[in-house]
Design an enzyme around this catalytic site. Structure first.
Site, mmCIF file in Angstrom:
data_model
loop_
_atom_site.group_PDB
_atom_site.id
_atom_site.type_symbol
_atom_site.label_atom_id
_atom_site.label_comp_id
_atom_site.label_asym_id
_atom_site.label_seq_id
_atom_site.Cartn_x
_atom_site.Cartn_y
_atom_site.Cartn_z
ATOM 1 N N ASN A 39 0.535 -1.639 0.150
ATOM 2 C CA ASN A 39 -0.075 0.127 -0.079
ATOM 3 C C ASN A 39 0.739 1.262 -0.084
ATOM 4 O O ASN A 39 1.484 1.273 0.815
ATOM 5 C CB ASN A 39 -1.008 -0.139 1.301
ATOM 6 C CG ASN A 39 -2.175 0.806 0.898
ATOM 7 O OD1 ASN A 39 -1.356 1.979 1.266
ATOM 8 N ND2 ASN A 39 -3.428 0.725 1.380
ATOM 9 N N HIS A 50 -3.596 1.002 -3.270
ATOM 10 C CA HIS A 50 -3.535 -0.674 -2.968
ATOM 11 C C HIS A 50 -2.616 -1.279 -2.473
ATOM 12 O O HIS A 50 -1.719 -1.288 -4.106
ATOM 13 C CB HIS A 50 -4.510 -0.832 -2.734
ATOM 14 C CG HIS A 50 -5.681 -0.088 -1.708
ATOM 15 N ND1 HIS A 50 -6.951 -0.475 -1.582
ATOM 16 C CD2 HIS A 50 -6.587 1.292 -2.308
ATOM 17 C CE1 HIS A 50 -7.892 0.524 -1.044
ATOM 18 N NE2 HIS A 50 -7.138 1.501 -1.709
ATOM 19 N N GLU A 52 -2.537 -4.585 -3.568
ATOM 20 C CA GLU A 52 -2.756 -5.294 -4.519
ATOM 21 C C GLU A 52 -2.349 -4.399 -6.285
ATOM 22 O O GLU A 52 -2.241 -5.252 -6.974
ATOM 23 C CB GLU A 52 -4.280 -5.879 -4.814
ATOM 24 C CG GLU A 52 -4.180 -6.621 -3.410
ATOM 25 C CD GLU A 52 -4.487 -6.032 -1.979
ATOM 26 O OE1 GLU A 52 -5.457 -6.452 -1.187
ATOM 27 O OE2 GLU A 52 -5.017 -4.540 -1.999
ATOM 28 N N CYS A 77 -10.192 -5.601 -0.653
ATOM 29 C CA CYS A 77 -11.151 -4.570 -0.652
ATOM 30 C C CYS A 77 -12.431 -4.158 -2.411
ATOM 31 O O CYS A 77 -11.816 -5.380 -2.723
ATOM 32 C CB CYS A 77 -10.954 -3.194 -0.156
ATOM 33 S SG CYS A 77 -10.457 -2.437 -2.116
ATOM 34 N N CYS A 80 -9.871 -3.562 -5.317
ATOM 35 C CA CYS A 80 -9.119 -4.807 -5.216
ATOM 36 C C CYS A 80 -9.510 -6.041 -6.315
ATOM 37 O O CYS A 80 -9.271 -7.007 -6.889
ATOM 38 C CB CYS A 80 -7.628 -4.865 -4.370
ATOM 39 S SG CYS A 80 -6.864 -3.596 -3.854
ATOM 40 N N ASP A 140 -8.427 5.642 4.375
ATOM 41 C CA ASP A 140 -8.045 4.094 3.587
ATOM 42 C C ASP A 140 -8.972 2.928 3.574
ATOM 43 O O ASP A 140 -8.951 2.678 2.309
ATOM 44 C CB ASP A 140 -6.621 3.073 4.683
ATOM 45 C CG ASP A 140 -6.178 2.054 3.207
ATOM 46 O OD1 ASP A 140 -5.465 2.771 2.231
ATOM 47 O OD2 ASP A 140 -6.411 1.045 3.818
#
Length: 148
Positions: A39, A50, A52, A77, A80, A140
């Site tokens: 991140n 992020h 990913e 999330c 992602c 975030d």
């Protein structure tokens, strides 16, 4: 714990050492890491970076993703998870989902195998960060404060 989650945790710790949120990710194909990231929302002043997403960017164009596995220290999330589904990644291994439940059901609905390892090390990384930086954490995950 397998070697790939160990590498994802190393990425999370790298992000933390840079002043960022401790979430890390690696992309694995044929038993080899082909992408890694963490991140970088804070470091890059970029709401989209992020772990990913950073990992996928660093992997570059690989053509077919259906034979890859994405490891992440935290359950992905919806942003992602959308990338996982869009690129056809068929397996996601998350370090934990207690801190943040993420989009597990969304991925499973789209035939992604999701494994939650429920690792204490991943939970401890996140809990320590959240205790020390609650406003960054709520930013975030898209919340204004802990009261929402």
């Amino acid at each position: 714990m397998d070697e790939f989650m160990i590498e994802a945790i190393a990425e999370a710790k790298q992000g933390l050492s840079e002043g960022g949120i401790p979430i890390g990710s690696v992309l694995v194909k044929d038993g080899q890491i082909i992408g890694r990231g963490h991140n970088k929302r804070i470091q890059n002043n970029d709401p989209m970076t992020h772990a990913e997403i950073d990992c996928l960017r660093n992997a570059g164009r690989i053509g077919v993703y259906s034979n890859t596995t994405l490891y992440s220290t935290l359950m992905p999330c919806y942003l992602c998870a959308g990338a996982v589904v869009q690129f056809g990644i068929k397996k996601v291994i998350a370090g934990e989902s207690q801190t943040f439940p993420g989009a597990k059901e969304f991925m499973e609905f789209h035939q992604v195998e999701v494994i939650d390892l429920d690792l204490d090390e991943c939970k401890e990384l996140m809990q320590t960060f959240i205790t020390n930086n609650p406003s960054l954490w709520f930013e975030d995950i898209g919340l204004e404060s802990a009261n929402i």
